[in-house]
Enzyme design. Structure first.
Site, PDB file in Angstrom:
ATOM      1  N   GLU A  77     -12.292   2.091   4.628  1.00 17.97           N
ATOM      2  CA  GLU A  77     -11.355   2.422   5.717  1.00 17.97           C
ATOM      3  C   GLU A  77     -11.533   3.913   5.974  1.00 17.97           C
ATOM      4  OE1 GLU A  77      -6.760   1.389   6.734  1.00 17.97           O
ATOM      5  OE2 GLU A  77      -7.089   2.691   5.012  1.00 17.97           O
ATOM      6  N   GLU A  83       0.822  -1.217   0.000  1.00 20.28           N
ATOM      7  CA  GLU A  83       0.000   0.000   0.000  1.00 20.28           C
ATOM      8  C   GLU A  83       0.856   1.268   0.000  1.00 20.28           C
ATOM      9  OE1 GLU A  83      -2.406   0.720   3.524  1.00 20.28           O
ATOM     10  OE2 GLU A  83      -3.871   1.827   2.322  1.00 20.28           O
TER      11      GLU A  83
HETATM   12  C1  LER Z   1      -3.727   1.649   6.232  1.00 19.85           C
HETATM   13  O1  LER Z   1      -4.458   0.910   5.297  1.00 19.85           O
HETATM   14  C2  LER Z   1      -3.649   3.047   5.846  1.00 19.85           C
HETATM   15  O2  LER Z   1      -4.271   3.469   4.914  1.00 19.85           O
HETATM   16  C3  LER Z   1      -2.768   3.940   6.590  1.00 19.85           C
HETATM   17  O3  LER Z   1      -3.201   5.253   6.459  1.00 19.85           O
HETATM   18  C4  LER Z   1      -2.570   3.615   8.012  1.00 19.85           C
HETATM   19  O4  LER Z   1      -2.176   4.764   8.697  1.00 19.85           O
HETATM   20 MN    MN Z   2      -5.487   2.190   3.609  1.00 29.14          MN
END
Ligand code: LER
Ligand code: MN
Length: 276
Positions: A246, A152
């Site tokens: 999220e 990510e």
């Molecule tokens: C985790 O998936 C994320 O997006 C981060 O911003 C964690 O701080």
């Molecule tokens: Mn994230």
């Protein structure tokens, strides 16, 4: 469109995980709101009754598309780029310990914050070499179990490396593992990418997972991102996995989860969104 939302199996400081606390009640709520899956943030698989957790997600008819690992950084400071070799090793071992549960659910293992935030005493070249070593090792172990890992890109205010989609793609190419792909997150992309749709198309078939939140990291519809356009770009790549919420639990977890899924399902789907 398959939609999941993040839930933490343990108490956590990270604010953009909507559901924390009573596990069964949260799973029941998420299912009742119409979500197809739940993304589990697990700090340490040893702290979780894995069979019990599997039984519960199945009881509420939820899939587990992904496992978040960032709390091992947030709560314990495990990191792939720590100057201390023991800390780096512990981060690798922690990653590997997620493999059995991920395999059972066909979930991708997310590596975002676990790559760490390295101090000035560590050069970017050294950090990159440590990250490459860690990802290569973990991908090999995961690959032996048929498990995929999603890297990510995270915005510059949270980590000091690999913030953009292009940088992430260059890095995963450098690692060169078949089972290593990308997790794209609309919140981070809104900060780092010149054009979110172009970056989604650039990542194309390397997209293994997708996080959504609006520009302010609230539920979709609460900010100014164009979800119709960016989801059309996502599905035009052939992506058929989950999109996973999220976002901040504001004004509260249940309201934000309800507002988010209602907004997403209510988007006037273009041809690419139909039948997904
Ligand atoms: C985790 O998936 C994320 O997006 C981060 O911003 C964690 O701080
Ligand atoms: Mn994230």
């Amino acid at each position: 469109m398959k939609i999941s939302i993040c839930l933490s199996t343990n108490p956590a400081r990270f604010s953009a995980v909507s559901f924390k606390g009573d596990l069964e009640k949260n799973l029941e709520t998420i299912s009742a709101l119409g979500y197809d899956g739940v993304e589990l943030a697990i700090r340490d698989p040893r702290l979780v009754d894995q069979d019990g957790l599997t039984a519960l997600v199945r009881k509420y008819d939820l899939e587990v598309p992904a496992i978040g690992t960032g709390q091992a950084w947030g709560e314990e400071h495990l990191s792939y780029t720590d100057p201390d070799e023991n800390v780096r090793q512990a981060a690798i071992e922690r990653t590997i310990s997620h493999i059995p549960f991920a395999r059972r659910h066909g979930a991708v293992i997310i590596i975002g914050l676990l790559r760490g935030l390295y101090p000035e005493s560590v050069s970017p070249t050294q950090a990159n070499a440590w990250m490459k070593e860690a990802f290569s090792y973990c991908c090999k172990a995961a690959g032996a179990s048929g498990v995929r890992i999603a890297f990510e890109p995270i915005n510059r205010f949270e980590v000091n490396s690999l913030n953009s989609v292009r940088q992430g793609l260059e890095f995963i190419e450098h690692v060169g593992a078949e089972n290593l792909g990308m997790l794209l997150d609309t919140f981070h992309m809104n900060i780092e990418e010149p054009n979110i749709e172009d970056s989604i198309r650039l990542a194309g078939e390397r997209i293994f997972h997708f996080h959504y939140a609006d520009s302010n990291r609230w539920y979709p519809g609460a900010g100014h991102l164009n979800f119709d356009s960016l989801l059309t770009a996502l599905y035009s790549t052939g992506y058929n996995g989950y999109i996973s919420g999220e976002h901040m639990p504001d004004p509260d977890a249940v309201t934000s989860a309800r507002m988010g899924i209602t907004y997403l399902k209510g988007l006037g789907p273009g041809p690419e969104l139909e039948d997904m």
